[in-house]
Design an enzyme around this catalytic site. Structure first.
Site, mmCIF file in Angstrom:
data_model
loop_
_atom_site.group_PDB
_atom_site.id
_atom_site.type_symbol
_atom_site.label_atom_id
_atom_site.label_comp_id
_atom_site.label_asym_id
_atom_site.label_seq_id
_atom_site.Cartn_x
_atom_site.Cartn_y
_atom_site.Cartn_z
ATOM 1 N N ARG A 69 0.834 -1.213 0.000
ATOM 2 C CA ARG A 69 0.000 0.000 0.000
ATOM 3 C C ARG A 69 0.868 1.262 0.000
ATOM 4 O O ARG A 69 0.563 2.244 0.679
ATOM 5 C CB ARG A 69 -0.939 0.026 1.213
ATOM 6 N N GLU B 288 -4.508 3.719 6.244
ATOM 7 C CA GLU B 288 -4.284 3.560 4.809
ATOM 8 C C GLU B 288 -4.899 4.758 4.071
ATOM 9 O O GLU B 288 -4.415 5.194 3.034
ATOM 10 C CB GLU B 288 -4.959 2.248 4.349
ATOM 11 N N SER C 115 -10.457 -0.468 3.345
ATOM 12 C CA SER C 115 -9.678 -0.629 4.581
ATOM 13 C C SER C 115 -9.240 0.737 5.088
ATOM 14 O O SER C 115 -8.615 1.501 4.349
ATOM 15 C CB SER C 115 -8.424 -1.467 4.317
HETATM 16 N N1 EPU Z 1 -10.527 -10.527 10.286
HETATM 17 C C1 EPU Z 1 -11.237 -10.609 11.460
HETATM 18 N N2 EPU Z 1 -12.269 -9.726 11.659
HETATM 19 C C2 EPU Z 1 -12.625 -8.809 10.751
HETATM 20 C C3 EPU Z 1 -11.897 -8.739 9.535
HETATM 21 C C4 EPU Z 1 -10.852 -9.599 9.338
HETATM 22 O O1 EPU Z 1 -10.961 -11.415 12.319
HETATM 23 O O2 EPU Z 1 -13.573 -8.056 11.014
HETATM 24 C C5 EPU Z 1 -9.392 -11.455 10.081
HETATM 25 C C6 EPU Z 1 -9.761 -12.856 9.686
HETATM 26 O O3 EPU Z 1 -8.818 -13.674 10.316
HETATM 27 C C7 EPU Z 1 -9.494 -12.906 8.197
HETATM 28 C C8 EPU Z 1 -8.326 -11.966 8.085
HETATM 29 O O4 EPU Z 1 -8.570 -10.960 9.052
HETATM 30 O O5 EPU Z 1 -9.197 -14.182 7.819
HETATM 31 C C9 EPU Z 1 -8.152 -11.332 6.717
HETATM 32 O O6 EPU Z 1 -9.350 -10.668 6.352
HETATM 33 P P1 EPU Z 1 -9.655 -10.285 4.836
HETATM 34 O O7 EPU Z 1 -9.359 -11.413 3.938
HETATM 35 O O8 EPU Z 1 -11.006 -9.662 4.804
HETATM 36 O O9 EPU Z 1 -8.537 -9.219 4.467
HETATM 37 P P2 EPU Z 1 -7.881 -8.021 5.256
HETATM 38 O O10 EPU Z 1 -6.493 -8.408 5.613
HETATM 39 O O11 EPU Z 1 -8.763 -7.552 6.360
HETATM 40 C C10 EPU Z 1 -6.824 -7.018 3.083
HETATM 41 C C11 EPU Z 1 -6.795 -5.707 2.353
HETATM 42 C C12 EPU Z 1 -8.085 -5.496 1.584
HETATM 43 C C13 EPU Z 1 -8.257 -6.628 0.597
HETATM 44 C C14 EPU Z 1 -8.269 -7.951 1.385
HETATM 45 C C15 EPU Z 1 -8.318 -9.150 0.466
HETATM 46 C C16 EPU Z 1 -5.362 -4.262 3.672
HETATM 47 C C17 EPU Z 1 -5.281 -3.084 4.570
HETATM 48 N N3 EPU Z 1 -6.581 -4.621 3.280
HETATM 49 O O12 EPU Z 1 -7.834 -6.919 4.080
HETATM 50 O O13 EPU Z 1 -7.952 -4.293 0.845
HETATM 51 O O14 EPU Z 1 -9.466 -6.503 -0.134
HETATM 52 O O15 EPU Z 1 -7.054 -8.061 2.163
HETATM 53 O O16 EPU Z 1 -7.088 -9.296 -0.164
HETATM 54 O O17 EPU Z 1 -4.338 -4.838 3.321
HETATM 55 C C18 EPU Z 1 -8.363 -1.949 0.862
HETATM 56 O O18 EPU Z 1 -7.139 -1.819 0.823
HETATM 57 O O19 EPU Z 1 -9.150 -0.975 0.885
HETATM 58 C C19 EPU Z 1 -8.906 -3.293 0.925
HETATM 59 C C20 EPU Z 1 -10.215 -3.524 1.043
#
Ligand code: EPU
Length: 339
Positions: A165, A335, A239
């Site tokens: 990012r 972010e 995010s």
């Molecule tokens: N999780 C929770 N609770 C929540 C959300 C997430 O426990 O409310 C945990 C779970 O363990 C889940 C893990 O977080 O397995 C990962 O969650 P998710 O796959 O939704 O992805 P993220 O790490 O929360 C990142 C990016 C997103 C992108 C997704 C999918 C960042 C800051 N965000 O989110 O990007 O869509 O991965 O690849 O790296 C964005 O940048 O605006 C964005 C949406």
């Protein structure tokens, strides 16, 4: 013809739907517009906000300067060889529509990045990423205009210094350039990335036996729709925080107290922890405070139900940062860009 408007509401220009006012706003449709704009008297003296889709922005106050909305359109095939097609797109193209163009043409590389809000020109600024793919994986180069001198410059992939990012446009040359076009190298023979998260499970649920670019894109769209609020319905900027990277030793110590804590090993020294998990553990998920809140299905997303103020969202973010720091000793970094 350039039209500079005064006292414009930015509500429809940011996906959070924050109703702040810009002192001036101008929309540019092509390179000539940018040159004309930069030569206007007084333009150099105003603070400027270069705006794409406004999908990574929190307006905490009125903007006492000039907002430049980039509307440069157009998608062209630049060249082609046996394996690749090079595509150049105007910075003002809608990101998802551009991804759909590539998917429909059978070109692979961007399908995991389907349905990300924003524009082509804003995408490299923070090296957008999702489901195991980042824009840097297909990015070839971009064209930009130096705001002070009006000079055009090409930035190669190396020069963009992409990170998680992150890019040179958020650091060394922040605010110095207007990105006008971006060029990508896409593959004729797809390389599928389906290991991340729920993609394979979703493909199975969809009954997909044979992988295609379209099927992967459809699966990503399905997952995003199920987890992330649609900015057209509920104001948000995706995010709000980055996923923090912490020392492996700190991760092991935390794991002793919180055995459930998820973590992705980056290297021997570093582990990335999902900020959404940390925020959820602190009890914020689904919490609503008047017209703003924390999304019920993804704690990493802050939302404006309508009429919310940027400053209230900023304060909520600060409270979240404080509680995560108190409970886990981890500082979350935003972010989203604050104005
Ligand atoms: N999780 C929770 N609770 C929540 C959300 C997430 O426990 O409310 C945990 C779970 O363990 C889940 C893990 O977080 O397995 C990962 O969650 P998710 O796959 O939704 O992805 P993220 O790490 O929360 C990142 C990016 C997103 C992108 C997704 C999918 C960042 C800051 N965000 O989110 O990007 O869509 O991965 O690849 O790296 C964005 O940048 O605006 C964005 C949406």
């Amino acid at each position: 013809m350039l039209t500079i408007q005064s006292n414009v509401s930015l509500k429809s220009y940011n996906t959070f739907g924050i109703d702040a006012t810009a002192r001036y706003l101008v929309e540019v449709d092509n390179d000539e517009d940018i040159q004309t704009l930069l030569q206007l008297p007084d333009v150099q003296t105003f603070p400027k906000l270069i705006l794409g889709g406004g999908s990574n922005l929190l307006l905490t106050q009125d903007f006492n300067g000039l907002v430049v909305k980039i509307n440069i359109k157009g998608i062209q095939t630049v060249k082609e060889d046996q394996d690749n097609v090079w595509i150049r797109a105007g910075a003002g193209e809608n990101w998802h529509e551009f991804v759909m163009y590539c998917v429909e043409k059978g070109l692979s590389g961007l399908e995991n990045l389907s349905l990300i809000p924003g524009t082509v020109g804003a995408a490299p600024m923070q090296n957008i990423g999702a489901y195991g793919v980042e824009i840097k994986d297909t990015f070839e180069r971009l064209e930009a205009v130096h705001i002070l001198t009006g000079q055009k410059r090409i930035f190669t992939k190396e020069e963009c210094r992409f990170g998680y990012r992150d890019s040179i446009f958020k650091n060394e040359v922040r605010g110095e350039y207007i990105i006008s076009h971006v060029q990508f190298r896409l593959q004729k023979t797809p390389t599928f990335h389906v290991a991340y998260g729920d993609i394979q499970k979703t493909l199975d649920q969809m009954g997909i036996k044979e992988l295609t670019i379209k099927a992967v894109s459809d699966a990503v769209i399905k997952i995003r729709r199920s987890k992330l609020p649609d900015p057209a319905e509920i104001g948000n900027a995706g995010s709000f925080f980055k996923n923090p990277e912490i020392p492996a030793a700190q991760y092991q110590t935390l794991k002793a107290t919180f055995p459930e804590i998820p973590g992705y090993i980056i290297n021997d020294e570093t582990v990335k922890v999902p900020a959404g998990w940390l925020i959820e553990q602190c009890g914020w998920k689904g919490k609503r405070f008047g017209s703003i809140g924390v999304h019920a299905r993804q704690a990493l997303v802050l939302v404006n139900y309508g009429g919310g103020k940027g400053n209230d969202i900023r304060q909520l973010a600060e409270k979240i940062q404080l509680s995560v720091e108190e409970q886990f000793g981890i500082r979350l970094h935003t972010e989203v860009n604050f104005i």
